[in-house]
Motif scaffolding. Structure first.
Motif, PDB file in Angstrom:
ATOM      1  N   VAL A  55       0.846  -1.201   0.000  1.00 22.56           N
ATOM      2  CA  VAL A  55       0.000   0.000   0.000  1.00 22.56           C
ATOM      3  C   VAL A  55       0.879   1.247   0.000  1.00 22.56           C
ATOM      4  O   VAL A  55       0.620   2.212  -0.731  1.00 22.56           O
ATOM      5  CB  VAL A  55      -0.955   0.012   1.214  1.00 22.56           C
ATOM      6  N   ALA A  56       1.929   1.240   0.819  1.00 23.34           N
ATOM      7  CA  ALA A  56       2.842   2.381   0.882  1.00 23.34           C
ATOM      8  C   ALA A  56       3.460   2.672  -0.480  1.00 23.34           C
ATOM      9  O   ALA A  56       3.496   3.824  -0.933  1.00 23.34           O
ATOM     10  CB  ALA A  56       3.935   2.116   1.919  1.00 23.34           C
ATOM     11  N   LEU A  57       3.940   1.644  -1.143  1.00 20.41           N
ATOM     12  CA  LEU A  57       4.585   1.834  -2.446  1.00 20.41           C
ATOM     13  C   LEU A  57       3.615   2.396  -3.474  1.00 20.41           C
ATOM     14  O   LEU A  57       3.971   3.251  -4.285  1.00 20.41           O
ATOM     15  CB  LEU A  57       5.166   0.513  -2.937  1.00 20.41           C
ATOM     16  N   CYS A  58       2.370   1.904  -3.448  1.00 21.59           N
ATOM     17  CA  CYS A  58       1.395   2.318  -4.461  1.00 21.59           C
ATOM     18  C   CYS A  58       0.803   3.691  -4.180  1.00 21.59           C
ATOM     19  O   CYS A  58       0.477   4.435  -5.107  1.00 21.59           O
ATOM     20  CB  CYS A  58       0.275   1.292  -4.560  1.00 21.59           C
ATOM     21  N   THR A  59       0.655   4.027  -2.886  1.00 21.88           N
ATOM     22  CA  THR A  59      -0.015   5.281  -2.532  1.00 21.88           C
ATOM     23  C   THR A  59       0.951   6.442  -2.376  1.00 21.88           C
ATOM     24  O   THR A  59       0.513   7.585  -2.245  1.00 21.88           O
ATOM     25  CB  THR A  59      -0.822   5.099  -1.233  1.00 21.88           C
ATOM     26  N   ALA A  60       2.259   6.163  -2.401  1.00 24.44           N
ATOM     27  CA  ALA A  60       3.254   7.230  -2.262  1.00 24.44           C
ATOM     28  C   ALA A  60       2.993   8.344  -3.271  1.00 24.44           C
ATOM     29  O   ALA A  60       2.628   8.080  -4.420  1.00 24.44           O
ATOM     30  CB  ALA A  60       4.661   6.660  -2.464  1.00 24.44           C
ATOM     31  N   THR A  62       4.891   9.893  -4.948  1.00 26.97           N
ATOM     32  CA  THR A  62       5.766   9.741  -6.112  1.00 26.97           C
ATOM     33  C   THR A  62       5.295   8.643  -7.061  1.00 26.97           C
ATOM     34  O   THR A  62       5.930   8.404  -8.088  1.00 26.97           O
ATOM     35  CB  THR A  62       7.198   9.408  -5.661  1.00 26.97           C
ATOM     36  N   ASN A  63       4.204   7.948  -6.711  1.00 24.12           N
ATOM     37  CA  ASN A  63       3.756   6.819  -7.532  1.00 24.12           C
ATOM     38  C   ASN A  63       2.280   6.938  -7.899  1.00 24.12           C
ATOM     39  O   ASN A  63       1.923   7.051  -9.059  1.00 24.12           O
ATOM     40  CB  ASN A  63       4.024   5.506  -6.794  1.00 24.12           C
ATOM     41  N   LEU A  64       1.390   6.899  -6.919  1.00 26.30           N
ATOM     42  CA  LEU A  64      -0.047   7.081  -7.124  1.00 26.30           C
ATOM     43  C   LEU A  64      -0.618   6.061  -8.111  1.00 26.30           C
ATOM     44  O   LEU A  64      -1.271   6.396  -9.097  1.00 26.30           O
ATOM     45  CB  LEU A  64      -0.347   8.516  -7.595  1.00 26.30           C
ATOM     46  N   PHE A 182       9.111   3.779   1.436  1.00 25.29           N
ATOM     47  CA  PHE A 182       8.860   5.057   0.769  1.00 25.29           C
ATOM     48  C   PHE A 182      10.134   5.619   0.152  1.00 25.29           C
ATOM     49  O   PHE A 182      10.150   6.044  -1.007  1.00 25.29           O
ATOM     50  CB  PHE A 182       8.291   6.071   1.771  1.00 25.29           C
ATOM     51  N   ASP A 183      11.226   5.630   0.910  1.00 25.68           N
ATOM     52  CA  ASP A 183      12.435   6.312   0.457  1.00 25.68           C
ATOM     53  C   ASP A 183      13.239   5.502  -0.551  1.00 25.68           C
ATOM     54  O   ASP A 183      13.882   6.072  -1.442  1.00 25.68           O
ATOM     55  CB  ASP A 183      13.315   6.665   1.654  1.00 25.68           C
ATOM     56  N   ALA A 184      13.213   4.162  -0.430  1.00 23.50           N
ATOM     57  CA  ALA A 184      13.995   3.317  -1.339  1.00 23.50           C
ATOM     58  C   ALA A 184      13.236   2.979  -2.616  1.00 23.50           C
ATOM     59  O   ALA A 184      13.818   2.433  -3.552  1.00 23.50           O
ATOM     60  CB  ALA A 184      14.401   2.026  -0.636  1.00 23.50           C
ATOM     61  N   SER A 185      11.941   3.297  -2.660  1.00 21.11           N
ATOM     62  CA  SER A 185      11.124   2.986  -3.827  1.00 21.11           C
ATOM     63  C   SER A 185      11.783   3.474  -5.113  1.00 21.11           C
ATOM     64  O   SER A 185      12.398   4.544  -5.150  1.00 21.11           O
ATOM     65  CB  SER A 185       9.758   3.660  -3.682  1.00 21.11           C
ATOM     66  N   PHE A 186      11.621   2.703  -6.185  1.00 20.08           N
ATOM     67  CA  PHE A 186      12.244   3.086  -7.459  1.00 20.08           C
ATOM     68  C   PHE A 186      11.637   4.351  -8.039  1.00 20.08           C
ATOM     69  O   PHE A 186      12.190   4.947  -8.960  1.00 20.08           O
ATOM     70  CB  PHE A 186      12.190   1.943  -8.483  1.00 20.08           C
ATOM     71  N   THR A 187      10.499   4.804  -7.510  1.00 16.76           N
ATOM     72  CA  THR A 187       9.942   6.076  -7.957  1.00 16.76           C
ATOM     73  C   THR A 187      10.431   7.246  -7.109  1.00 16.76           C
ATOM     74  O   THR A 187      10.036   8.388  -7.344  1.00 16.76           O
ATOM     75  CB  THR A 187       8.396   6.046  -7.915  1.00 16.76           C
ATOM     76  N   HIS A 188      11.274   6.963  -6.121  1.00 13.05           N
ATOM     77  CA  HIS A 188      11.753   8.031  -5.240  1.00 13.05           C
ATOM     78  C   HIS A 188      13.267   7.996  -5.072  1.00 13.05           C
ATOM     79  O   HIS A 188      13.945   8.968  -5.354  1.00 13.05           O
ATOM     80  CB  HIS A 188      11.047   7.918  -3.888  1.00 13.05           C
ATOM     81  N   MET A 189      13.813   6.894  -4.559  1.00 14.38           N
ATOM     82  CA  MET A 189      15.252   6.707  -4.409  1.00 14.38           C
ATOM     83  C   MET A 189      15.919   7.861  -3.655  1.00 14.38           C
ATOM     84  O   MET A 189      16.887   8.459  -4.112  1.00 14.38           O
ATOM     85  CB  MET A 189      15.909   6.512  -5.779  1.00 14.38           C
ATOM     86  N   SER A 218       9.769  -3.693  -2.918  1.00 11.47           N
ATOM     87  CA  SER A 218       9.979  -2.510  -3.747  1.00 11.47           C
ATOM     88  C   SER A 218      10.438  -2.895  -5.147  1.00 11.47           C
ATOM     89  O   SER A 218       9.941  -2.361  -6.152  1.00 11.47           O
ATOM     90  CB  SER A 218      11.018  -1.587  -3.091  1.00 11.47           C
ATOM     91  N   VAL A 219      11.369  -3.833  -5.245  1.00  9.72           N
ATOM     92  CA  VAL A 219      11.854  -4.288  -6.550  1.00  9.72           C
ATOM     93  C   VAL A 219      10.752  -5.040  -7.295  1.00  9.72           C
ATOM     94  O   VAL A 219      10.535  -4.838  -8.496  1.00  9.72           O
ATOM     95  CB  VAL A 219      13.099  -5.182  -6.394  1.00  9.72           C
ATOM     96  N   GLY A 220      10.032  -5.907  -6.572  1.00  2.00           N
ATOM     97  CA  GLY A 220       8.975  -6.676  -7.203  1.00  2.00           C
ATOM     98  C   GLY A 220       7.920  -5.802  -7.836  1.00  2.00           C
ATOM     99  O   GLY A 220       7.276  -6.197  -8.828  1.00  2.00           O
TER     100      GLY A 220
END
Length: 245
Positions: A55-60, A62-64, A182-189, A218-220
């Motif tokens: 949920v965090a990765l998708c709702t960030a 930087t991603n949405l 949130f911070d390591a996500s490939f949409t943020h880094m 995050s990678v998946g």
């Protein structure tokens, strides 16, 4: 067109996208599924927490990813997550936008020069939220540049953030693990935050394997490319074939 089928666990996959991909390239689909769903099957993190990370990765901000948000909110609720937990993750995804200031405020100070900065000085006034965070040792010196530029607005932001992180919805370890996502996500880094929260997670008792599984989720989530594009490719091929008949 291949119809949507259930694959379990879906992990980050759209069932429809995976079914199409499996028909077209079964070997690659199997390899990619094993890799991308590893954190869902390893047992290192609970199903509830895996879905909260998703949920965090998708709702960030930087991603949405609208489809991913719905998929993983549904799965998180099914795994026992509460409304308050999911809402807290959504709030966290909103305030990560502060990294715009973390990046740019120091540059603004450097480029503006002392004369322009002196002309833009705002009265400090009372900053109770910032003062409270400093008093309890939670102040991040990366926030100093934008505090110096606009202390009143910075205090408004810190009051917003403190209401999230100080509510006790998650344990300190879970808060740090979510922050890593949130911070390591490939949409943020965002490297400084990633390092800070990895240190915080280790200090809060997280294992290397738990942190690594957050990174694997995050990678998946790179398979969002397949979720988006594979059904479109199938639709366009079907449309082209119809026009040739």
């Amino acid at each position: 067109m291949v119809k949507s089928t259930q694959i379990g666990p879906n992990g980050p996959w759209s069932a429809m996208a995976y079914a199409i991909l499996e028909e077209w390239d079964a070997e690659w689909a199997a390899f990619c599924r094993a890799m991308s769903t590893n954190a869902w099957t390893s047992g290192t993190l609970t199903p509830r927490f895996v879905e909260l990370v998703a949920v965090a990765l998708c709702t960030a901000c930087t991603n949405l990813d609208r489809a991913g948000v719905r998929q993983h909110i549904r799965a998180a609720l099914g795994a026992g997550a509460t409304r308050n937990e999911i809402l807290t993750v959504i709030k966290m995804g909103s305030v990560m936008a502060i990294h715009s200031c973390s990046l740019a405020a120091p540059i603004l100070r450097e480029e503006a020069g002392s004369e322009a900065l002196a002309a833009s000085v705002r009265p400090v006034g009372e900053t109770p939220a910032c003062d409270r965070m400093k008093a309890i040792g939670q102040w991040n010196t990366a926030w100093d540049p934008f505090f110096q530029l606009d202390p009143s607005w910075t205090d408004e932001f810190m009051a917003t953030g403190a209401g999230i992180y100080g509510a006790g919805v998650f344990s300190p370890k879970e808060t740090e693990l979510l922050s890593i996502a949130f911070d390591a996500s490939f949409t943020h880094m965002y490297a400084p935050g990633t390092r800070r929260h990895i240190k915080g997670a280790l200090a809060a008792g997280a294992s290397v394997s738990e942190i690594m599984d957050v990174l694997k989720i995050s990678v998946g989530y790179g398979v969002a490319a397949c979720n988006l594009a594979v059904p479109i490719l199938a639709e366009e091929i079907e449309l082209l074939e119809r026009t040739r008949r």
